[in-house]
Design a protein around this motif. Structure first.
Motif, PDB file in Angstrom:
ATOM      1  N   THR A 147       0.839  -1.193   0.000  1.00 17.28           N
ATOM      2  CA  THR A 147       0.000   0.000   0.000  1.00 17.28           C
ATOM      3  C   THR A 147       0.875   1.244   0.000  1.00 17.28           C
ATOM      4  N   LEU A 148       0.243   2.380  -0.235  1.00 19.57           N
ATOM      5  CA  LEU A 148       0.970   3.646  -0.233  1.00 19.57           C
ATOM      6  C   LEU A 148       1.539   3.941   1.156  1.00 19.57           C
ATOM      7  N   ARG A 149       0.786   3.607   2.194  1.00 18.87           N
ATOM      8  CA  ARG A 149       1.262   3.851   3.556  1.00 18.87           C
ATOM      9  C   ARG A 149       2.533   3.051   3.847  1.00 18.87           C
ATOM     10  N   ASN A 150       2.501   1.757   3.491  1.00 21.67           N
ATOM     11  CA  ASN A 150       3.685   0.919   3.727  1.00 21.67           C
ATOM     12  C   ASN A 150       4.879   1.392   2.897  1.00 21.67           C
ATOM     13  N   THR A 151       4.595   1.836   1.672  1.00 20.42           N
ATOM     14  CA  THR A 151       5.680   2.323   0.816  1.00 20.42           C
ATOM     15  C   THR A 151       6.347   3.544   1.426  1.00 20.42           C
ATOM     16  N   LEU A 152       5.552   4.475   1.917  1.00 16.02           N
ATOM     17  CA  LEU A 152       6.112   5.668   2.550  1.00 16.02           C
ATOM     18  C   LEU A 152       6.900   5.306   3.810  1.00 16.02           C
ATOM     19  N   GLU A 153       6.415   4.302   4.534  1.00 16.26           N
ATOM     20  CA  GLU A 153       7.110   3.901   5.766  1.00 16.26           C
ATOM     21  C   GLU A 153       8.507   3.365   5.466  1.00 16.26           C
ATOM     22  N   PHE A 154       8.601   2.415   4.504  1.00 15.76           N
ATOM     23  CA  PHE A 154       9.941   1.858   4.281  1.00 15.76           C
ATOM     24  C   PHE A 154      10.835   2.812   3.482  1.00 15.76           C
ATOM     25  N   LEU A 155      10.249   3.733   2.720  1.00 17.33           N
ATOM     26  CA  LEU A 155      11.073   4.745   2.066  1.00 17.33           C
ATOM     27  C   LEU A 155      11.708   5.680   3.098  1.00 17.33           C
ATOM     28  N   GLU A 156      10.914   6.117   4.082  1.00 19.58           N
ATOM     29  CA  GLU A 156      11.447   6.995   5.124  1.00 19.58           C
ATOM     30  C   GLU A 156      12.495   6.274   5.955  1.00 19.58           C
ATOM     31  N   THR A 195      13.829  13.724   7.897  1.00 17.71           N
ATOM     32  CA  THR A 195      14.525  14.606   8.823  1.00 17.71           C
ATOM     33  C   THR A 195      13.754  14.738  10.120  1.00 17.71           C
ATOM     34  N   PHE A 196      12.440  14.913  10.025  1.00 13.21           N
ATOM     35  CA  PHE A 196      11.618  15.063  11.214  1.00 13.21           C
ATOM     36  C   PHE A 196      11.635  13.784  12.050  1.00 13.21           C
ATOM     37  N   ARG A 197      11.586  12.640  11.367  1.00 15.76           N
ATOM     38  CA  ARG A 197      11.609  11.373  12.087  1.00 15.76           C
ATOM     39  C   ARG A 197      12.952  11.167  12.778  1.00 15.76           C
ATOM     40  N   LYS A 198      14.016  11.568  12.118  1.00 13.95           N
ATOM     41  CA  LYS A 198      15.339  11.443  12.720  1.00 13.95           C
ATOM     42  C   LYS A 198      15.451  12.311  13.965  1.00 13.95           C
ATOM     43  N   GLN A 199      14.893  13.513  13.896  1.00 13.66           N
ATOM     44  CA  GLN A 199      14.909  14.392  15.069  1.00 13.66           C
ATOM     45  C   GLN A 199      14.113  13.785  16.220  1.00 13.66           C
ATOM     46  N   LEU A 200      12.972  13.162  15.879  1.00 14.15           N
ATOM     47  CA  LEU A 200      12.181  12.531  16.933  1.00 14.15           C
ATOM     48  C   LEU A 200      12.935  11.385  17.587  1.00 14.15           C
ATOM     49  N   GLU A 201      13.616  10.572  16.766  1.00 16.39           N
ATOM     50  CA  GLU A 201      14.363   9.450  17.324  1.00 16.39           C
ATOM     51  C   GLU A 201      15.531   9.947  18.181  1.00 16.39           C
ATOM     52  N   GLU A 202      16.194  10.998  17.725  1.00 14.51           N
ATOM     53  CA  GLU A 202      17.267  11.551  18.547  1.00 14.51           C
ATOM     54  C   GLU A 202      16.732  12.093  19.865  1.00 14.51           C
ATOM     55  N   THR A 203      15.562  12.703  19.831  1.00 17.20           N
ATOM     56  CA  THR A 203      14.940  13.209  21.063  1.00 17.20           C
ATOM     57  C   THR A 203      14.588  12.069  21.998  1.00 17.20           C
ATOM     58  N   LYS A 204      14.027  10.973  21.434  1.00 18.25           N
ATOM     59  CA  LYS A 204      13.683   9.821  22.261  1.00 18.25           C
ATOM     60  C   LYS A 204      14.930   9.205  22.891  1.00 18.25           C
ATOM     61  N   ILE A 205      16.008   9.127  22.117  1.00 16.07           N
ATOM     62  CA  ILE A 205      17.249   8.562  22.650  1.00 16.07           C
ATOM     63  C   ILE A 205      17.768   9.413  23.807  1.00 16.07           C
ATOM     64  N   LYS A 206      17.719  10.725  23.639  1.00 13.83           N
ATOM     65  CA  LYS A 206      18.165  11.617  24.709  1.00 13.83           C
ATOM     66  C   LYS A 206      17.287  11.469  25.949  1.00 13.83           C
ATOM     67  N   GLU A 207      15.968  11.325  25.728  1.00 11.04           N
ATOM     68  CA  GLU A 207      15.080  11.139  26.872  1.00 11.04           C
ATOM     69  C   GLU A 207      15.373   9.839  27.597  1.00 11.04           C
ATOM     70  N   LEU A 208      15.605   8.760  26.829  1.00 16.68           N
ATOM     71  CA  LEU A 208      15.929   7.477  27.452  1.00 16.68           C
ATOM     72  C   LEU A 208      17.249   7.545  28.202  1.00 16.68           C
ATOM     73  N   GLU A 209      18.229   8.210  27.602  1.00 17.88           N
ATOM     74  CA  GLU A 209      19.521   8.359  28.287  1.00 17.88           C
ATOM     75  C   GLU A 209      19.370   9.171  29.571  1.00 17.88           C
ATOM     76  N   GLY A 210      18.520  10.222  29.518  1.00 17.33           N
ATOM     77  CA  GLY A 210      18.294  11.019  30.713  1.00 17.33           C
ATOM     78  C   GLY A 210      17.610  10.222  31.810  1.00 17.33           C
ATOM     79  N   LYS A 211      16.604   9.416  31.427  1.00 17.34           N
ATOM     80  CA  LYS A 211      15.923   8.582  32.416  1.00 17.34           C
ATOM     81  C   LYS A 211      16.869   7.549  33.003  1.00 17.34           C
ATOM     82  N   HIS A 212      17.711   6.966  32.143  1.00 15.68           N
ATOM     83  CA  HIS A 212      18.672   5.977  32.623  1.00 15.68           C
ATOM     84  C   HIS A 212      19.671   6.613  33.595  1.00 15.68           C
ATOM     85  N   GLU A 213      20.113   7.815  33.267  1.00 17.27           N
ATOM     86  CA  GLU A 213      21.061   8.505  34.142  1.00 17.27           C
ATOM     87  C   GLU A 213      20.403   8.870  35.475  1.00 17.27           C
TER      88      GLU A 213
END
Length: 217
Positions: free
Chosen positions: A122-131, A185-203
């Motif tokens: 589907t178009l949704r799946n195509t956009l997902e794996f392209l991103e 780009t937006f998804r990458k920023q979100l993942e970087e934000t999540k990683i920072k949040e997880l690192e902060g919680k772990h710390e």
């Protein structure tokens, strides 16, 4: 302002209007537009074959009128309602639609299928794996995408080669540099934000645990 101007001009327009009207009516009528040579030849042949054509067209043809009275249109068969009811009885598992409401607007522009056959997507799946591929091409390869979405690898390779998720380009301004603000780009920023949040919680959890151990000691 416009009404005042119209009121002032009205006497000028109506001045000697009757004489002007008679002058226009008494003029010769404009000559008709010239006809094509082929049209003139057709008219000549018609008038030669039927000299009194104009008189015949002006008079009522009683014989033709009588023949028209004998023409009737008859309908054979059953009414459409009976045929529709019969079709519903023949196949009750496929009834005609009864809901006349406006079709809802789907996110992708049309209703996505509930079941996707093998080798299709589907178009949704195509956009997902392209991103995902744009975000991490070394990890999200064509073979992994083909395995996960049940596609042919050569088809996935062609999609990754000729298609790309939309990327919005923001031109350079005096206050900011040129950037891409697309989905990847937006998804990458979100993942970087999540990683920072997880690192902060772990710390934070580590500091809390160390404090508890020191308190027990």
């Amino acid at each position: 302002m416009g009404a005042l101007v119209s009121r002032a001009i009205r006497p000028i327009k109506s001045f000697n209007i009757e004489n002007r009207a008679h002058r226009i009516i008494s003029k010769e009528k404009p000559s008709p537009a010239p006809k094509y040579d082929s049209t003139v030849e057709d008219l000549k042949r018609t008038l030669k074959a039927v000299p009194d054509l104009d008189e015949k067209l002006d008079k009522k043809d009683n014989a033709l009128d009588e023949r028209l009275k004998t023409v009737y249109v008859t309908s054979h068969g059953r009414p459409e309602d009976d045929i529709t009811r019969e079709k519903i009885k023949q196949n009750p598992n496929r009834p005609l639609p009864q809901d006349r409401k406006q079709v809802e607007d789907f996110e992708m522009g049309w209703k996505e299928p509930e079941r996707i056959p093998y080798g299709r997507t589907t178009l949704r799946n195509t956009l997902e794996f392209l991103e995902s591929h744009q975000l991490n091409p070394e990890e999200v390869t064509a073979s992994k995408i083909a395995f996960e979405y049940k596609l042919k690898q050569e088809d996935v390779e062609s999609i990754l080669k000729y298609f790309k998720a939309l990327e919005i380009y923001l031109p350079e301004t005096k206050k900011s540099a040129a950037t891409f603000a697309g989905p990847a780009t937006f998804r990458k920023q979100l993942e970087e934000t999540k990683i920072k949040e997880l690192e902060g919680k772990h710390e934070t959890a580590k500091i809390t645990k160390d404090s508890q151990l020191k308190g027990q000691g």
